[in-house]
Design a protein around this motif. Sequence first.
Motif, mmCIF file in Angstrom:
data_model
loop_
_atom_site.group_PDB
_atom_site.id
_atom_site.type_symbol
_atom_site.label_atom_id
_atom_site.label_comp_id
_atom_site.label_asym_id
_atom_site.label_seq_id
_atom_site.Cartn_x
_atom_site.Cartn_y
_atom_site.Cartn_z
ATOM 1 N N UNK A 229 40.574 37.262 35.317
ATOM 2 C CA UNK A 229 39.628 38.356 35.047
ATOM 3 C C UNK A 229 39.870 39.495 36.034
ATOM 4 N N UNK A 230 39.208 40.619 35.800
ATOM 5 C CA UNK A 230 39.433 41.818 36.609
ATOM 6 C C UNK A 230 39.085 41.585 38.079
ATOM 7 N N UNK A 231 38.018 40.831 38.332
ATOM 8 C CA UNK A 231 37.629 40.562 39.714
ATOM 9 C C UNK A 231 38.751 39.853 40.469
ATOM 10 N N UNK A 232 39.358 38.852 39.814
ATOM 11 C CA UNK A 232 40.413 38.093 40.473
ATOM 12 C C UNK A 232 41.691 38.906 40.614
ATOM 13 N N UNK A 233 41.970 39.757 39.634
ATOM 14 C CA UNK A 233 43.133 40.651 39.761
ATOM 15 C C UNK A 233 42.955 41.574 40.962
ATOM 16 N N UNK A 234 41.778 42.148 41.104
ATOM 17 C CA UNK A 234 41.501 43.030 42.234
ATOM 18 C C UNK A 234 41.603 42.276 43.556
ATOM 19 N N UNK A 235 41.095 41.043 43.559
ATOM 20 C CA UNK A 235 41.198 40.220 44.771
ATOM 21 C C UNK A 235 42.653 39.978 45.121
ATOM 22 N N UNK A 236 43.471 39.715 44.086
ATOM 23 C CA UNK A 236 44.889 39.490 44.316
ATOM 24 C C UNK A 236 45.590 40.714 44.875
ATOM 25 N N UNK A 237 45.220 41.883 44.366
ATOM 26 C CA UNK A 237 45.819 43.128 44.864
ATOM 27 C C UNK A 237 45.490 43.319 46.339
ATOM 28 N N UNK A 238 44.240 43.088 46.696
ATOM 29 C CA UNK A 238 43.819 43.221 48.098
ATOM 30 C C UNK A 238 44.572 42.221 48.980
ATOM 31 N N UNK A 239 44.795 41.004 48.480
ATOM 32 C CA UNK A 239 45.552 40.013 49.243
ATOM 33 C C UNK A 239 46.964 40.516 49.511
ATOM 34 N N UNK A 255 51.915 42.635 41.279
ATOM 35 C CA UNK A 255 51.136 41.517 40.741
ATOM 36 C C UNK A 255 51.330 41.404 39.233
ATOM 37 N N UNK A 256 51.401 42.516 38.571
ATOM 38 C CA UNK A 256 51.596 42.529 37.123
ATOM 39 C C UNK A 256 52.967 41.968 36.740
ATOM 40 N N UNK A 257 53.953 42.279 37.551
ATOM 41 C CA UNK A 257 55.318 41.823 37.277
ATOM 42 C C UNK A 257 55.470 40.329 37.533
ATOM 43 N N UNK A 258 54.925 39.867 38.668
ATOM 44 C CA UNK A 258 55.199 38.502 39.116
ATOM 45 C C UNK A 258 54.111 37.490 38.755
ATOM 46 N N UNK A 259 52.895 37.963 38.476
ATOM 47 C CA UNK A 259 51.866 37.062 37.965
ATOM 48 C C UNK A 259 51.094 36.256 38.972
ATOM 49 N N UNK A 260 51.488 36.316 40.236
ATOM 50 C CA UNK A 260 50.721 35.635 41.286
ATOM 51 C C UNK A 260 50.926 36.335 42.617
ATOM 52 N N UNK A 261 49.957 36.163 43.496
ATOM 53 C CA UNK A 261 50.037 36.786 44.818
ATOM 54 C C UNK A 261 51.243 36.256 45.575
ATOM 55 N N UNK A 262 51.427 34.954 45.556
ATOM 56 C CA UNK A 262 52.542 34.351 46.294
ATOM 57 C C UNK A 262 53.888 34.900 45.829
ATOM 58 N N UNK A 263 54.100 34.930 44.531
ATOM 59 C CA UNK A 263 55.381 35.396 43.998
ATOM 60 C C UNK A 263 55.597 36.881 44.265
ATOM 61 N N UNK A 264 54.507 37.654 44.211
ATOM 62 C CA UNK A 264 54.623 39.087 44.479
ATOM 63 C C UNK A 264 55.042 39.339 45.921
ATOM 64 N N UNK A 265 54.404 38.644 46.850
ATOM 65 C CA UNK A 265 54.718 38.811 48.279
ATOM 66 C C UNK A 265 56.115 38.300 48.581
ATOM 67 N N UNK A 266 56.453 37.126 48.050
ATOM 68 C CA UNK A 266 57.777 36.551 48.303
ATOM 69 C C UNK A 266 58.878 37.454 47.763
ATOM 70 N N UNK A 267 58.643 38.041 46.598
ATOM 71 C CA UNK A 267 59.639 38.936 46.012
ATOM 72 C C UNK A 267 59.861 40.151 46.884
#
Length: 272
Positions: A229-239, A255-267
């Motif tokens: 949901x939007x709340x969790x997407x926003x939380x992920x962006x802040x992370x 986040x949109x490309x990788x689908x998770x906080x971990x994958x976005x940061x690792x990438x």
Amino acid sequence: MTFTKTTEQSSKYEHLEKMSVTALLSNINQEDKTVPFAIEKALPQIESLVTQIVAKMKLGGRLFYIGAGTSGRLGVVDASECPPTFGVPFDLVVGIIAGGDAAIRRAVENAEDNATQAWRDLTEYNINENDVVIGIAASGTTPYVIGGLQACNENNIVTGSISCNAGSPLSETAKFPIDVVVGPEFVTGSSRMKAGTAQKLVLNMISTATMIQLGKVKGNKMVDMQLSNRKLVDRGIIMIIGEIPVSYEEAAELLNIHGSVRKAVDSYNSKY
């Protein structure tokens, strides 16, 4: 040791129907305050069970909760929250309630009295020696749960339990029992109250500690959570912004490309 159901003993409060709303709420709150202290006494038992779960999951095992009524519903709730919170497969932690999913909303007559049904329910999931089964029953006497753990023991499957009566038949059956003795309920015998609260807190501890040990949390963040949901997407962006030097818009794109906080940061880190 003599087994006494403290969950069935008479409330220390009398004439509840004559109490004001203020008095009712205050007294319920007073009783609820005792629950964490009861859990504290059981921490060594909880630790022993979590250690077993982590070891089995590292071998590819799963965690099953079995219970009836309130206890079964609490197991289903905890299991259902693991995928969105930690990004794990929906069948890694499984909650099974006596009477099937229909019993989540409405009691199924005599379901908890069937001592052989839990094992049949578990075999539908191809239960095996890498798995762990936790029986949940405030009373510690529910046939459905005890029978399920007995069958698991016979098949070399690690068993745990959560009960609110010391020395219960359930605790005697489980290889790794947890006894959280909360005492008589505010309304005599209403184990959905303190006992239910105790079970919920212990389940939170078990699943959360297990997932952290399995690497599903980084720092103190749910980096593998499902972005549902939007709340969790926003939380992920802040992370992401907290981990790498990017703008809100850049973090959102990652986040949109990788689908998770971990994958976005690792990438990002792999490039820079």
